[in-house]
Design a protein around this motif. Structure first.
Motif, PDB file in Angstrom:
ATOM      1  N   MET A   1       0.849  -1.196   0.000  1.00  0.00           N
ATOM      2  CA  MET A   1       0.000   0.000   0.000  1.00  0.00           C
ATOM      3  C   MET A   1       0.887   1.250   0.000  1.00  0.00           C
ATOM      4  N   THR A   2       0.640   2.119  -0.981  1.00  0.00           N
ATOM      5  CA  THR A   2       1.458   3.326  -1.077  1.00  0.00           C
ATOM      6  C   THR A   2       0.898   4.417  -0.172  1.00  0.00           C
ATOM      7  N   SER A   3       1.792   5.138   0.457  1.00  0.00           N
ATOM      8  CA  SER A   3       1.353   6.236   1.318  1.00  0.00           C
ATOM      9  C   SER A   3       1.220   7.513   0.507  1.00  0.00           C
ATOM     10  N   LEU A   4       0.353   8.396   0.961  1.00  0.00           N
ATOM     11  CA  LEU A   4       0.109   9.658   0.258  1.00  0.00           C
ATOM     12  C   LEU A   4       1.228  10.648   0.543  1.00  0.00           C
ATOM     13  N   THR A   5       1.570  11.405  -0.478  1.00  0.00           N
ATOM     14  CA  THR A   5       2.521  12.485  -0.265  1.00  0.00           C
ATOM     15  C   THR A   5       1.805  13.607   0.474  1.00  0.00           C
ATOM     16  N   LYS A   6       2.582  14.555   0.981  1.00  0.00           N
ATOM     17  CA  LYS A   6       1.963  15.680   1.697  1.00  0.00           C
ATOM     18  C   LYS A   6       1.023  16.461   0.791  1.00  0.00           C
ATOM     19  N   ARG A   7       1.428  16.602  -0.458  1.00  0.00           N
ATOM     20  CA  ARG A   7       0.599  17.349  -1.421  1.00  0.00           C
ATOM     21  C   ARG A   7      -0.721  16.615  -1.674  1.00  0.00           C
ATOM     22  N   GLN A   8      -0.635  15.292  -1.868  1.00  0.00           N
ATOM     23  CA  GLN A   8      -1.837  14.490  -2.108  1.00  0.00           C
ATOM     24  C   GLN A   8      -2.769  14.512  -0.895  1.00  0.00           C
ATOM     25  N   ALA A   9      -2.173  14.427   0.303  1.00  0.00           N
ATOM     26  CA  ALA A   9      -2.972  14.454   1.536  1.00  0.00           C
ATOM     27  C   ALA A   9      -3.684  15.792   1.684  1.00  0.00           C
ATOM     28  N   ALA A  10      -2.977  16.872   1.333  1.00  0.00           N
ATOM     29  CA  ALA A  10      -3.579  18.208   1.422  1.00  0.00           C
ATOM     30  C   ALA A  10      -4.735  18.347   0.439  1.00  0.00           C
ATOM     31  N   ILE A  11      -4.542  17.814  -0.792  1.00  0.00           N
ATOM     32  CA  ILE A  11      -5.607  17.872  -1.797  1.00  0.00           C
ATOM     33  C   ILE A  11      -6.811  17.045  -1.344  1.00  0.00           C
ATOM     34  N   LEU A  12      -6.551  15.835  -0.838  1.00  0.00           N
ATOM     35  CA  LEU A  12      -7.635  14.963  -0.355  1.00  0.00           C
ATOM     36  C   LEU A  12      -8.401  15.620   0.786  1.00  0.00           C
ATOM     37  N   LEU A  13      -7.665  16.225   1.706  1.00  0.00           N
ATOM     38  CA  LEU A  13      -8.305  16.910   2.824  1.00  0.00           C
ATOM     39  C   LEU A  13      -9.162  18.070   2.331  1.00  0.00           C
ATOM     40  N   GLY A  14      -8.625  18.818   1.341  1.00  0.00           N
ATOM     41  CA  GLY A  14      -9.377  19.929   0.766  1.00  0.00           C
ATOM     42  C   GLY A  14     -10.662  19.466   0.114  1.00  0.00           C
ATOM     43  N   VAL A  16     -12.351  16.658   0.800  1.00  0.00           N
ATOM     44  CA  VAL A  16     -13.266  16.196   1.862  1.00  0.00           C
ATOM     45  C   VAL A  16     -13.953  17.384   2.535  1.00  0.00           C
ATOM     46  N   LEU A  17     -13.168  18.428   2.854  1.00  0.00           N
ATOM     47  CA  LEU A  17     -13.742  19.625   3.471  1.00  0.00           C
ATOM     48  C   LEU A  17     -14.737  20.318   2.545  1.00  0.00           C
ATOM     49  N   LEU A  18     -14.409  20.374   1.262  1.00  0.00           N
ATOM     50  CA  LEU A  18     -15.292  21.008   0.278  1.00  0.00           C
ATOM     51  C   LEU A  18     -16.617  20.261   0.186  1.00  0.00           C
TER      52      LEU A  18
END
Length: 203
Positions: A1-14, A16-18
């Motif tokens: 399982m690949t872990s998310l980069t910081k950029r990907q995590a930030a985009i995913l969080l954005g 989800v919040l949206l």
């Protein structure tokens, strides 16, 4: 399982919040309380009619309150109502809602004095020619006050005499539609000669 980069995590969080914010805004849009309900005069005089208006306003009432409000509307039907709305067709909804707010009521009911057996249709009223004068009866329902105030006196027997041990005053504001309040209490304890202050939650 690949872990998310910081950029990907930030985009995913954005994202989800949206989605969460959009969902909340949609829920708010489709679950707005309706402060005024159009009814026939006959409906307005029944507990079921008042309950329908209360549900539209998202106000919880006990059966006793529904019965009392219906009786009061029936009692007032041959007397001037809380408000006779006489206004132009394009602003009728704003006028009746403003009146509910101005009076501090929990919600209002509007009826047509010219057609008491027929429910008011605000949609049809909106289609009338501009400049048409609309005449409606408005009944404001006061289920729970916005502000409640109280004075509490604590007496005690002292050698056969009644004396005052403590006096408090409180002011509370309604925080829910079903009559829960929060406020402050202040008073004086004469037995111990000291002032008191606190918070009051009423339900």
């Amino acid at each position: 399982m690949t872990s998310l980069t910081k950029r990907q995590a930030a985009i995913l969080l954005g994202v989800v919040l949206l989605v969460a914010v959009a969902g909340w805004l949609l829920w708010q849009h489709y679950n707005q309380p309706e402060p005024v309900t159009p009814l026939s005069q006959q409906q307005a005089e029944t507990p079921a009619g008042v309950e329908h208006a209360a549900d539209n306003a998202q106000v919880k009432l006990m059966q006793e309150q529904l019965n009392e409000a219906a009786k009061e509307i029936a009692r007032l039907k041959n007397k001037p109502p809380d408000k006779v709305v006489v206004t132009e067709v394009k602003v009728v909804e704003k006028v009746v809602e403003k009146e509910v707010e101005k009076r501090g009521a929990n919600f209002g009911i509007v009826t047509d004095p010219a057609n008491p057996e027929k429910p008011v249709d605000l949609g049809e009223i909106a289609k009338l020619p501009e400049g048409t004068i609309v005449n409606l009866n408005q009944y404001n329902v006061f289920a729970y006050k916005k502000i409640i105030r109280g004075v509490n006196v604590f007496p005690a027997l002292d050698g056969g005499r009644v004396k005052i041990n403590e006096v408090t005053v409180d002011v509370s504001r309604r925080i829910t539609k079903d009559g829960k309040y929060i406020g402050v209490v202040a008073g004086y304890d004469f037995e111990y000669n000291k002032a008191k202050a606190g918070i009051r939650y009423s339900f």
